[in-house]
Design a protein around this motif. Structure first.
Motif, PDB file in Angstrom:
ATOM      1  N   GLN A  50      38.940  37.161  25.493  1.00 45.17           N
ATOM      2  CA  GLN A  50      38.567  38.055  26.533  1.00 45.17           C
ATOM      3  C   GLN A  50      40.081  38.671  27.603  1.00 45.17           C
ATOM      4  O   GLN A  50      39.699  39.883  27.635  1.00 45.17           O
ATOM      5  CB  GLN A  50      37.777  38.407  27.171  1.00 45.17           C
ATOM      6  CG  GLN A  50      36.456  37.269  26.292  1.00 45.17           C
ATOM      7  CD  GLN A  50      36.454  38.851  24.989  1.00 45.17           C
ATOM      8  OE1 GLN A  50      35.426  39.700  25.518  1.00 45.17           O
ATOM      9  NE2 GLN A  50      36.068  38.060  23.690  1.00 45.17           N
ATOM     10  N   VAL A  51      40.790  37.990  27.577  1.00 41.05           N
ATOM     11  CA  VAL A  51      41.631  38.444  27.846  1.00 41.05           C
ATOM     12  C   VAL A  51      42.856  39.607  27.841  1.00 41.05           C
ATOM     13  O   VAL A  51      43.447  39.869  28.191  1.00 41.05           O
ATOM     14  CB  VAL A  51      42.732  37.161  28.844  1.00 41.05           C
ATOM     15  CG1 VAL A  51      43.895  37.191  29.297  1.00 41.05           C
ATOM     16  CG2 VAL A  51      42.030  36.049  29.436  1.00 41.05           C
ATOM     17  N   GLY A  52      43.459  39.280  26.306  1.00 40.27           N
ATOM     18  CA  GLY A  52      43.277  40.753  25.775  1.00 40.27           C
ATOM     19  C   GLY A  52      43.091  41.863  25.812  1.00 40.27           C
ATOM     20  O   GLY A  52      44.039  42.739  25.841  1.00 40.27           O
ATOM     21  N   ILE A  78      51.824  38.860  35.633  1.00 39.44           N
ATOM     22  CA  ILE A  78      51.471  38.594  34.650  1.00 39.44           C
ATOM     23  C   ILE A  78      50.553  37.185  34.914  1.00 39.44           C
ATOM     24  O   ILE A  78      50.093  36.172  33.842  1.00 39.44           O
ATOM     25  CB  ILE A  78      52.535  38.296  33.927  1.00 39.44           C
ATOM     26  CG1 ILE A  78      53.520  39.567  33.904  1.00 39.44           C
ATOM     27  CG2 ILE A  78      52.866  38.260  32.388  1.00 39.44           C
ATOM     28  CD1 ILE A  78      54.580  40.312  33.519  1.00 39.44           C
ATOM     29  N   GLY A  79      51.134  36.094  35.407  1.00 38.71           N
ATOM     30  CA  GLY A  79      50.831  34.930  35.662  1.00 38.71           C
ATOM     31  C   GLY A  79      49.003  34.546  35.740  1.00 38.71           C
ATOM     32  O   GLY A  79      48.759  33.485  34.874  1.00 38.71           O
ATOM     33  N   GLU A  80      48.205  35.915  35.997  1.00 35.57           N
ATOM     34  CA  GLU A  80      46.631  36.164  36.287  1.00 35.57           C
ATOM     35  C   GLU A  80      46.118  35.818  34.653  1.00 35.57           C
ATOM     36  O   GLU A  80      45.433  35.403  35.249  1.00 35.57           O
ATOM     37  CB  GLU A  80      46.471  36.861  36.777  1.00 35.57           C
ATOM     38  CG  GLU A  80      45.443  36.778  37.225  1.00 35.57           C
ATOM     39  CD  GLU A  80      44.472  38.053  36.535  1.00 35.57           C
ATOM     40  OE1 GLU A  80      43.337  37.859  35.728  1.00 35.57           O
ATOM     41  OE2 GLU A  80      44.776  38.892  35.828  1.00 35.57           O
ATOM     42  N   LYS A  81      46.811  36.618  33.670  1.00 35.20           N
ATOM     43  CA  LYS A  81      46.643  36.295  32.482  1.00 35.20           C
ATOM     44  C   LYS A  81      46.706  35.452  32.111  1.00 35.20           C
ATOM     45  O   LYS A  81      45.325  34.437  31.853  1.00 35.20           O
ATOM     46  CB  LYS A  81      47.289  37.383  31.996  1.00 35.20           C
ATOM     47  CG  LYS A  81      47.182  38.730  31.963  1.00 35.20           C
ATOM     48  CD  LYS A  81      45.617  39.443  32.243  1.00 35.20           C
ATOM     49  CE  LYS A  81      46.027  41.259  32.791  1.00 35.20           C
ATOM     50  NZ  LYS A  81      44.750  41.838  32.931  1.00 35.20           N
ATOM     51  N   ASN A 133      49.435  35.283  22.696  1.00 37.94           N
ATOM     52  CA  ASN A 133      49.619  36.837  21.972  1.00 37.94           C
ATOM     53  C   ASN A 133      49.448  37.294  24.194  1.00 37.94           C
ATOM     54  O   ASN A 133      49.643  38.817  24.048  1.00 37.94           O
ATOM     55  CB  ASN A 133      48.596  36.512  21.626  1.00 37.94           C
ATOM     56  CG  ASN A 133      46.958  35.758  22.608  1.00 37.94           C
ATOM     57  OD1 ASN A 133      47.316  35.581  23.343  1.00 37.94           O
ATOM     58  ND2 ASN A 133      46.949  35.170  21.578  1.00 37.94           N
ATOM     59  N   ILE A 134      49.612  36.761  24.766  1.00 39.00           N
ATOM     60  CA  ILE A 134      49.581  36.630  26.414  1.00 39.00           C
ATOM     61  C   ILE A 134      50.610  37.350  26.661  1.00 39.00           C
ATOM     62  O   ILE A 134      51.234  38.267  26.242  1.00 39.00           O
ATOM     63  CB  ILE A 134      49.735  35.920  27.373  1.00 39.00           C
ATOM     64  CG1 ILE A 134      48.234  35.566  26.896  1.00 39.00           C
ATOM     65  CG2 ILE A 134      49.509  36.798  28.787  1.00 39.00           C
ATOM     66  CD1 ILE A 134      47.410  34.162  27.866  1.00 39.00           C
ATOM     67  N   PRO A 135      51.969  36.959  26.091  1.00 42.29           N
ATOM     68  CA  PRO A 135      53.307  37.378  26.549  1.00 42.29           C
ATOM     69  C   PRO A 135      53.451  38.600  25.094  1.00 42.29           C
ATOM     70  O   PRO A 135      54.247  39.830  25.678  1.00 42.29           O
ATOM     71  CB  PRO A 135      54.624  37.053  26.302  1.00 42.29           C
ATOM     72  CG  PRO A 135      53.601  35.348  25.492  1.00 42.29           C
ATOM     73  CD  PRO A 135      52.597  35.921  25.730  1.00 42.29           C
ATOM     74  N   TRP A 136      53.095  38.409  23.967  1.00 37.17           N
ATOM     75  CA  TRP A 136      53.511  40.222  23.106  1.00 37.17           C
ATOM     76  C   TRP A 136      52.490  41.070  23.747  1.00 37.17           C
ATOM     77  O   TRP A 136      53.301  41.731  23.327  1.00 37.17           O
ATOM     78  CB  TRP A 136      53.097  39.573  22.160  1.00 37.17           C
ATOM     79  CG  TRP A 136      52.709  40.423  21.188  1.00 37.17           C
ATOM     80  CD1 TRP A 136      51.927  41.096  20.559  1.00 37.17           C
ATOM     81  CD2 TRP A 136      53.817  40.149  19.500  1.00 37.17           C
ATOM     82  NE1 TRP A 136      52.386  42.486  19.717  1.00 37.17           N
ATOM     83  CE2 TRP A 136      53.585  41.500  18.350  1.00 37.17           C
ATOM     84  CE3 TRP A 136      55.088  39.605  19.141  1.00 37.17           C
ATOM     85  CZ2 TRP A 136      54.060  41.474  17.863  1.00 37.17           C
ATOM     86  CZ3 TRP A 136      56.075  39.511  18.313  1.00 37.17           C
ATOM     87  CH2 TRP A 136      55.513  40.372  17.051  1.00 37.17           C
ATOM     88  N   ALA A 137      50.896  40.539  24.125  1.00 44.89           N
ATOM     89  CA  ALA A 137      50.355  42.164  24.016  1.00 44.89           C
ATOM     90  C   ALA A 137      51.390  42.605  25.983  1.00 44.89           C
ATOM     91  O   ALA A 137      51.306  44.227  25.496  1.00 44.89           O
ATOM     92  CB  ALA A 137      49.316  41.314  25.065  1.00 44.89           C
ATOM     93  N   HIS A 138      51.789  42.021  26.457  1.00 46.13           N
ATOM     94  CA  HIS A 138      52.701  43.289  27.816  1.00 46.13           C
ATOM     95  C   HIS A 138      53.604  43.442  27.091  1.00 46.13           C
ATOM     96  O   HIS A 138      54.190  44.188  27.957  1.00 46.13           O
ATOM     97  CB  HIS A 138      52.900  41.573  29.207  1.00 46.13           C
ATOM     98  CG  HIS A 138      51.397  40.937  29.406  1.00 46.13           C
ATOM     99  ND1 HIS A 138      51.219  40.223  29.315  1.00 46.13           N
ATOM    100  CD2 HIS A 138      50.644  42.125  30.879  1.00 46.13           C
ATOM    101  CE1 HIS A 138      50.116  40.203  30.559  1.00 46.13           C
ATOM    102  NE2 HIS A 138      49.991  40.895  31.328  1.00 46.13           N
ATOM    103  N   LEU A 149      48.069  40.124  18.163  1.00 48.03           N
ATOM    104  CA  LEU A 149      46.930  38.742  18.169  1.00 48.03           C
ATOM    105  C   LEU A 149      46.486  38.228  17.294  1.00 48.03           C
ATOM    106  O   LEU A 149      46.742  36.975  16.731  1.00 48.03           O
ATOM    107  CB  LEU A 149      45.940  39.292  19.006  1.00 48.03           C
ATOM    108  CG  LEU A 149      44.459  38.456  19.692  1.00 48.03           C
ATOM    109  CD1 LEU A 149      44.611  37.729  19.718  1.00 48.03           C
ATOM    110  CD2 LEU A 149      43.641  39.311  19.390  1.00 48.03           C
ATOM    111  N   ILE A 150      46.084  38.553  16.292  1.00 50.53           N
ATOM    112  CA  ILE A 150      45.841  38.387  14.437  1.00 50.53           C
ATOM    113  C   ILE A 150      47.011  37.639  14.131  1.00 50.53           C
ATOM    114  O   ILE A 150      46.809  36.330  13.704  1.00 50.53           O
ATOM    115  CB  ILE A 150      45.640  39.483  13.431  1.00 50.53           C
ATOM    116  CG1 ILE A 150      44.708  40.003  14.139  1.00 50.53           C
ATOM    117  CG2 ILE A 150      45.408  38.863  12.509  1.00 50.53           C
ATOM    118  CD1 ILE A 150      44.471  41.771  13.773  1.00 50.53           C
TER     119      ILE A 150
END
Length: 204
Positions: A50-52, A78-81, A133-138, A149-150
């Motif tokens: 759900q973070v994404g 970013i760290g909060e994510k 996927n967290i850094p990728w999404a940013h 993500l996939i």
């Protein structure tokens, strides 16, 4: 940090009920077809994903620009994510283990060995993809973020499968999966330590 998490909670709360209902429906089938402990894997992965959605909503609302006017560093945002992802992963793990344990007890299938194995797999399939996927999404837009993500889940699955096949003749699975879970947690912590600073510098 508390305020940022509260913001994300408000973003997610409308769809959280539906997510839990879907989780319960899918988990009920898996509990009887595979193993009750598989609920831990489904819950941990589903909730942490759900973070994404919050990252996509932030980009759509141009939150990154607005947050620049607040007494918050880009690194904190970013760290909060990462913190939210870890909390949702652990919440999903706890929820899945509680429900799976109850189902296993009712079915007479309670076993500490299964609990340890499925809890380890839950951490692997949640934390290892999350470290990517967290850094990728940013760094990328919504479409590329979804592709990332996939791909992160596919790459993580391929990596873990390869390691299991390579090491199963050398190590007992009961020892191998906790080891892989520990390495996944380490990869996540390293990503949390390194990526926020680098993304923040790139955004400047």
């Amino acid at each position: 940090m508390k305020g940022l998490m509260l913001k994300d909670y408000y973003q997610l709360r409308e769809g959280l009920g539906l997510t839990l209902c879907v989780l319960a429906a899918i988990g009920a089938g898996i509990a009887f077809l595979v193993s009750p402990w598989a609920l831990a894997i489904v819950a941990a992965a589903t909730l942490s994903m759900q973070v994404g959605a919050t990252i996509s909503m932030d980009k759509a609302a141009q939150w990154d620009r607005y947050s620049a006017t607040l007494p918050l560093s880009r690194r904190q945002v970013i760290g909060e994510k990462y913190a939210l992802y870890a909390l949702l992963c652990l919440a999903g793990l706890a929820l899945g283990l509680a429900a799976g344990g109850a189902a296993a007890w009712l079915q007479g299938r309670w076993a500490w060995r299964d609990l340890t194995l499925y809890a380890s797999v839950a951490l692997i399939v949640s934390l290892l993809p999350g470290s990517v996927n967290i850094p990728w999404a940013h760094l990328w837009g919504e479409e590329k973020g979804m592709a990332g993500l996939i791909l992160s889940y596919m790459a993580s699955s391929a990596l873990v499968t390869g390691l299991v096949l390579a090491l199963k003749g050398w190590m007992d699975m009961q020892a191998l999966f906790p080891l892989l879970a520990g390495l996944s947690a380490l990869a996540y912590l390293l990503s949390w330590r390194i990526c926020p600073d680098r993304i923040a510098r790139k955004d400047l």
